[in-house]
Write an enzyme that holds these catalytic residues in place. Structure first.
Site, PDB file in Angstrom:
ATOM      1  N   LYS A 136       2.699  -0.947  16.011  1.00  9.22           N
ATOM      2  CA  LYS A 136       3.642  -0.724  15.241  1.00  9.22           C
ATOM      3  C   LYS A 136       4.094   0.575  14.525  1.00  9.22           C
ATOM      4  O   LYS A 136       4.723   1.163  14.545  1.00  9.22           O
ATOM      5  CB  LYS A 136       3.902  -2.033  14.197  1.00  9.22           C
ATOM      6  CG  LYS A 136       4.934  -1.879  13.276  1.00  9.22           C
ATOM      7  CD  LYS A 136       5.203  -2.939  12.199  1.00  9.22           C
ATOM      8  CE  LYS A 136       6.352  -2.914  11.203  1.00  9.22           C
ATOM      9  NZ  LYS A 136       6.039  -3.842  10.379  1.00  9.22           N
ATOM     10  N   GLN A 137       2.795   1.027  14.165  1.00  9.20           N
ATOM     11  CA  GLN A 137       2.552   2.346  13.332  1.00  9.20           C
ATOM     12  C   GLN A 137       1.133   2.940  13.196  1.00  9.20           C
ATOM     13  O   GLN A 137       0.284   2.142  13.906  1.00  9.20           O
ATOM     14  CB  GLN A 137       2.934   1.708  11.944  1.00  9.20           C
ATOM     15  CG  GLN A 137       2.030   1.072  11.211  1.00  9.20           C
ATOM     16  CD  GLN A 137       2.615   0.231  10.117  1.00  9.20           C
ATOM     17  OE1 GLN A 137       2.977  -0.822  10.092  1.00  9.20           O
ATOM     18  NE2 GLN A 137       2.563   0.816   8.976  1.00  9.20           N
ATOM     19  N   GLU A 159       0.763  -3.731  12.034  1.00 14.37           N
ATOM     20  CA  GLU A 159       1.086  -5.314  12.057  1.00 14.37           C
ATOM     21  C   GLU A 159       1.145  -6.075  13.072  1.00 14.37           C
ATOM     22  O   GLU A 159       1.473  -7.061  13.196  1.00 14.37           O
ATOM     23  CB  GLU A 159       2.126  -5.290  10.978  1.00 14.37           C
ATOM     24  CG  GLU A 159       1.995  -4.823   9.534  1.00 14.37           C
ATOM     25  CD  GLU A 159       2.878  -5.084   8.526  1.00 14.37           C
ATOM     26  OE1 GLU A 159       4.000  -5.325   9.073  1.00 14.37           O
ATOM     27  OE2 GLU A 159       2.529  -5.188   7.147  1.00 14.37           O
ATOM     28  N   TRP A 175       0.881  -1.260   0.129  1.00  9.93           N
ATOM     29  CA  TRP A 175      -0.018  -0.142  -0.008  1.00  9.93           C
ATOM     30  C   TRP A 175       0.998   1.404   0.026  1.00  9.93           C
ATOM     31  O   TRP A 175       0.194   2.397  -0.344  1.00  9.93           O
ATOM     32  CB  TRP A 175      -1.160  -0.062   1.328  1.00  9.93           C
ATOM     33  CG  TRP A 175      -0.274   0.173   2.577  1.00  9.93           C
ATOM     34  CD1 TRP A 175       0.956  -0.199   3.118  1.00  9.93           C
ATOM     35  CD2 TRP A 175      -0.899   1.025   3.545  1.00  9.93           C
ATOM     36  NE1 TRP A 175       1.257   0.172   4.170  1.00  9.93           N
ATOM     37  CE2 TRP A 175       0.010   1.079   4.582  1.00  9.93           C
ATOM     38  CE3 TRP A 175      -1.948   1.784   3.882  1.00  9.93           C
ATOM     39  CZ2 TRP A 175       0.086   1.673   5.819  1.00  9.93           C
ATOM     40  CZ3 TRP A 175      -2.253   2.456   4.925  1.00  9.93           C
ATOM     41  CH2 TRP A 175      -1.239   2.443   6.049  1.00  9.93           C
ATOM     42  N   ASP A 176       2.245   1.305   0.129  1.00  8.00           N
ATOM     43  CA  ASP A 176       3.275   2.160   0.296  1.00  8.00           C
ATOM     44  C   ASP A 176       2.862   3.323  -0.888  1.00  8.00           C
ATOM     45  O   ASP A 176       3.483   4.448  -0.684  1.00  8.00           O
ATOM     46  CB  ASP A 176       4.558   1.828   0.185  1.00  8.00           C
ATOM     47  CG  ASP A 176       4.892   0.926   1.325  1.00  8.00           C
ATOM     48  OD1 ASP A 176       4.045  -0.114   1.567  1.00  8.00           O
ATOM     49  OD2 ASP A 176       5.813   0.886   2.202  1.00  8.00           O
TER      50      ASP A 176
HETATM   51  C1  BGC Z   1       4.740  -1.889   7.136  1.00  6.06           C
HETATM   52  C2  BGC Z   1       3.786  -1.946   6.177  1.00  6.06           C
HETATM   53  C3  BGC Z   1       4.596  -1.608   4.850  1.00  6.06           C
HETATM   54  C4  BGC Z   1       5.625  -2.718   4.537  1.00  6.06           C
HETATM   55  C5  BGC Z   1       6.360  -2.150   3.298  1.00  6.06           C
HETATM   56  C6  BGC Z   1       6.039  -2.778   6.876  1.00  6.06           C
HETATM   57  O1  BGC Z   1       6.770  -2.916   7.855  1.00  6.06           O
HETATM   58  O2  BGC Z   1       4.161  -2.329   8.318  1.00  6.06           O
HETATM   59  O3  BGC Z   1       2.837  -0.735   6.409  1.00  6.06           O
HETATM   60  O4  BGC Z   1       3.504  -1.592   3.768  1.00  6.06           O
HETATM   61  O5  BGC Z   1       6.570  -2.477   5.705  1.00  6.06           O
HETATM   62  O6  BGC Z   1       6.988  -0.934   3.296  1.00  6.06           O
END
Ligand code: BGC
Length: 800
Positions: A614-615, A493, A354-355
């Site tokens: 995590k985020q 995550e 989704w980046d």
């Molecule tokens: C993040 C995701 C991201 C992925 C790729 C993961 O560590 O939690 O949100 O899409 O890295 O960058």
């Protein structure tokens, strides 16, 4: 000019792999890490070459189970170039005495330069200046130029030049138990005394790549007579060119390489094209001059001038540079998305996540043609997404969390925790919110370009298919008269299932639910915008009828959003039952607690049990939507949600986030900008250095974090300069922080090029050129009509 250069003044073997990622040269088609030309893969050197969309699947046995991964193939290394004085040692900085060393990434020209003076055991001192490029103009060409000067000796020299297809995928230590051999050699041959050819094929996906190299030695304008000896083995071919060098004379070694693959358009066969190109390309300076022109054009569109404290300008350019390395005009026509870690390394296997949500805002306003191409990557995989939806028992299209070659789910089923050595079940594929991100990207592209043609044809089909998926995924809960989305994972995550539950996924992740509601609302709006003919076609093809539309309308107002208390959103249903995490204790116990998931698993625990993210998850909503949009979205869902509530949520989740993803810093910097300027700036600064200093301690050598890089630029453009792409106008609402004194940029809004210059006193807007003679630009609260060529100044004190 210095702010266009990344300079290293020493040779530091331990930092080499980080520098390789940061000094990667790529042109949106091929990428090659900034590894040294003269040595192979070893402890300090990892020459990786990647092809946009160049994947291969391979199976591995892990604990009695066969797993399959789709990898981002490390293609043959075209760099090898070395020298030795006769009877001496082949060049290797570890083995020679280094008297001087300098490495510079020139971002203005896209050239990687190295200069070193070395001494061998016989006291022979030699100076080498190396320049390297991957042509931005002629995407199949790469070139190396060495100036080599024996400083205190004369004698015979040998130059070794090679193409090496014996490489494996070995950039990410965590993947080392997995199958890493992806290439089969097809053939190699000498073309003539200074040119060689290599052809390989990926084992499963059968992509062929041909590389042809011409290596010549010159002294001034004259070519130097050389002896030549070619030798080869399976997957590898080299030529050793010999000549006699004189003390104090500089010899120029030029290696011109052409790369073609079976994925290319308008070719006959890769080897034929590669051989043709090295014949036609001319000398290094000719290739360089064309390459520089392409870079001039890129910077002309993409540069952001930002004057302020520290190295903000240089780092912003580093981020622009790497976005353009990964997605450039050469990407147009290539069937690829943006790999989360660029064409810079093997982490996340080059997959598309989704980046892009974070990357497109920068591209949309400068290179909408590139975004369009990248959105088509999703369009071409619509059938696979439809199949996935059907298999899951849903309608419409369900895009995968991780996407590679053909658009099937490529998320790994198990992953290694390097801290504990355990292989763990990976449930992150349940991040169905990626579908809303794709829909959001389509809408943002449309807002920035007004490209109705794209929206009507491609965009609407994807968008409506995603709406169909969400409508079938959502279930009605009679008890509370709300629709629910169950069994998913949100952006955070760390939470992939309930503690002590065997079932995967969580129920009613607030972010996922609100985004789905937004998709329905926008889908209905899009149906009003697109051509009627296309609308009728899509109704029939996608089986959308009035009943379906009614359902969308209903769900968009009755989607369930869990709350912990009045105005405080619950990340997901049941979040309140989780334990508070002892942050202080862990901060004391560990140097770095960003990757709490790995720490806890190693301790036999799990982040699933704690209120620790995590985020940004809930808070993502405040990044994607303005205060007004949030208010409206929630109002439609039957909740009052204003600024007070936004602040309440920020304060709550801020304390409970570890920033285990670089994306998190960006979102926090954004959302805090209004409410806690200092903290917002700290997050921005952290984001700026996150790859440059590898703040996660070892992830950047595996590839840069493009989402975070683009995020920092988005903060400059949308946050500090206050740009908002609206339907009625391009809005500019400057919020230059005290740490910055000036921002300048050119942007393209709906086919109009607009120059924006902002300092602490004044905003200057120039409407440079466009398809129509006027454009609407809103400043703070008022819309102004700009005529072609018009320049206006706004004194901030007067208008704020
Ligand atoms: C993040 C995701 C991201 C992925 C790729 C993961 O560590 O939690 O949100 O899409 O890295 O960058």
């Amino acid at each position: 000019m210095e702010a266009f250069k990344i300079k290293y003044n020493d040779w530091n073997p331990d930092e080499q792999k980080l520098r390789e990622a940061l000094c990667t040269l790529a042109n949106g088609y091929i990428g090659t890490r900034g590894a040294a030309e003269e040595v192979d893969r070893n402890k300090y050197n990892y020459p990786g070459t990647y092809l946009a969309g160049g994947y291969n699947r391979a199976k591995t046995e892990i604990s009695g189970k066969t797993i399959e991964n789709e990898d981002f193939v490390n293609f043959p290394n075209w760099l090898p170039l070395s020298f030795r004085p006769v009877e001496g040692q082949w060049l290797d900085l570890v083995k020679y005495q280094i008297l001087e060393y300098e490495q510079t990434l020139n971002m203005k020209t896209g050239v990687l330069e190295r200069m070193f003076v070395i001494k061998d055991t016989k006291g022979r001192q030699t100076k080498i200046k190396s320049r390297r490029l991957l042509s931005m103009m002629d995407k199949h060409l790469a070139a190396i130029h060495w100036s080599i000067t024996p400083q205190n000796w004369s004698g015979d020299i040998e130059i070794r030049t090679a193409l090496d297809g014996t490489v494996i995928n070995d950039n990410v230590e965590r993947y080392s138990d997995l199958e890493s051999h992806h290439l089969d050699p097809l053939y190699n041959r000498e073309i003539n005394e200074n040119s060689i050819l290599l052809k390989v094929q990926t084992k499963q996906s059968k992509i062929t790549m041909s590389q042809a190299a011409r290596t010549q030695i010159f002294s001034g304008k004259n070519s130097v007579e050389t002896t030549s000896k070619t030798s080869k083995k399976d997957g590898y071919i080299e030529q050793i060119l010999g000549f006699t060098a004189r003390e104090g004379v500089t010899y120029e070694v030029e290696k011109i390489v052409a790369i073609y693959t079976s994925r290319d358009r308008s070719i006959s066969e890769p080897s034929l094209e590669a051989c043709k190109d090295i014949k036609r390309s001319g000398r290094f300076h000719a290739v360089l001059s064309r390459h520089k022109k392409a870079f001039q054009h890129l910077w002309n569109r993409a540069d952001i001038g930002v004057i302020g404290c520290g190295e903000v300008q240089k780092l912003a350019r580093l981020h622009i540079f790497h976005i353009l390395q990964t997605a450039s005009l050469n990407t147009i026509g290539v069937d690829t998305g943006v790999p989360a870690r660029g064409l810079h390394g093997e982490a996340y296997r080059g997959h598309i996540f989704w980046d892009e949500l974070y990357i497109f805002p920068f591209l949309n306003l400068r290179f909408p043609e590139i975004t369009r191409n990248l959105l088509l990557y999703r369009y071409y995989r619509l059938d696979e997404a439809r199949y996935a939806a059907k298999e899951g028992g849903y309608k419409g299209a369900m895009y995968p969390w991780q996407s590679g070659s053909n658009g099937k789910e490529e998320s790994q089923t198990i992953h290694l925790n390097p801290k504990s050595g355990n292989w763990i079940q990976d449930n992150t594929y349940l991040q169905k919110h990626v579908n809303s991100a794709i829909a959001y990207n389509i809408w943002q592209y449309f807002l920035a370009t007004n490209d109705r043609q794209f929206l009507s044809f491609y965009g609407a089909e994807i968008f409506l298919s995603i709406a169909l998926f969400w409508a079938s995924k959502a279930t009605y809960n009679k008890k509370n008269d709300r629709y629910e989305i169950n069994g998913v994972v949100g952006p955070d995550e760390y939470h992939t299932s309930y503690p002590d539950s065997e079932e995967r996924g969580l129920n009613n992740n607030a972010y996922t639910n609100v985004m789905a509601a937004w998709v329905f609302q926008k889908a209905i709006e899009i149906l009003e915008i697109i051509e009627n003919t296309r609308k009728r076609e899509l109704y029939k093809e996608l089986k959308i009828d009035d009943k379906q539309l009614e359902r969308w309308k209903k769900i968009s107002t009755k989607m369930y959003v869990p709350f912990l208390e009045d105005g405080l959103i619950s990340q997901f249903e049941g979040y309140e039952k989780l334990k508070e995490f002892p942050w202080e204790e862990y901060k004391e116990k560990y140097d770095n607690i960003q990757r709490l998931d790995r720490i806890l698993e190693n301790e036999g625990d799990s982040p699933n049990k704690y209120k620790a993210s995590k985020q940004a998850d809930v808070l993502m909503l405040f990044y994607l939507f303005s205060k007004e949009e949030i208010k409206n979205l929630f109002e439609k869902l039957g909740h009052r949600f204003g600024e007070e509530e936004i602040i309440k949520n920020i304060n709550y989740y801020k304390k409970r986030t570890s920033h285990g993803s670089t994306l998190s810093r960006f979102v926090f910097s954004w959302i805090l900008s209004k409410y806690d300027k200092e903290d917002s700036w700290v997050n921005f600064e952290t984001l700026l250095i996150s790859d440059f200093e590898d703040i996660q301690g070892g992830t950047t050598p595996e590839g840069v974090h493009l989402g975070a890089m683009a995020g920092s630029l988005d903060l400059i453009q949308r946050n500090f300069a206050g740009l908002e792409v609206g339907e009625d106008a391009l809005w500019i609402n400057p919020k230059l922080p005290p740490n910055l004194s000036k921002i300048t940029m050119r942007i393209k809004y709906r086919q109009h090029w607009i120059l924006i210059a902002l300092n602490q006193e004044k905003l200057t807007i120039s409407f440079e050129e466009g398809w129509s003679n006027k454009v609407n630009i809103g400043v703070i609260n008022e819309i102004y009509e700009f005529k072609h060529g018009e320049v206006r100044e706004f004194y901030l004190e007067e208008i704020s």
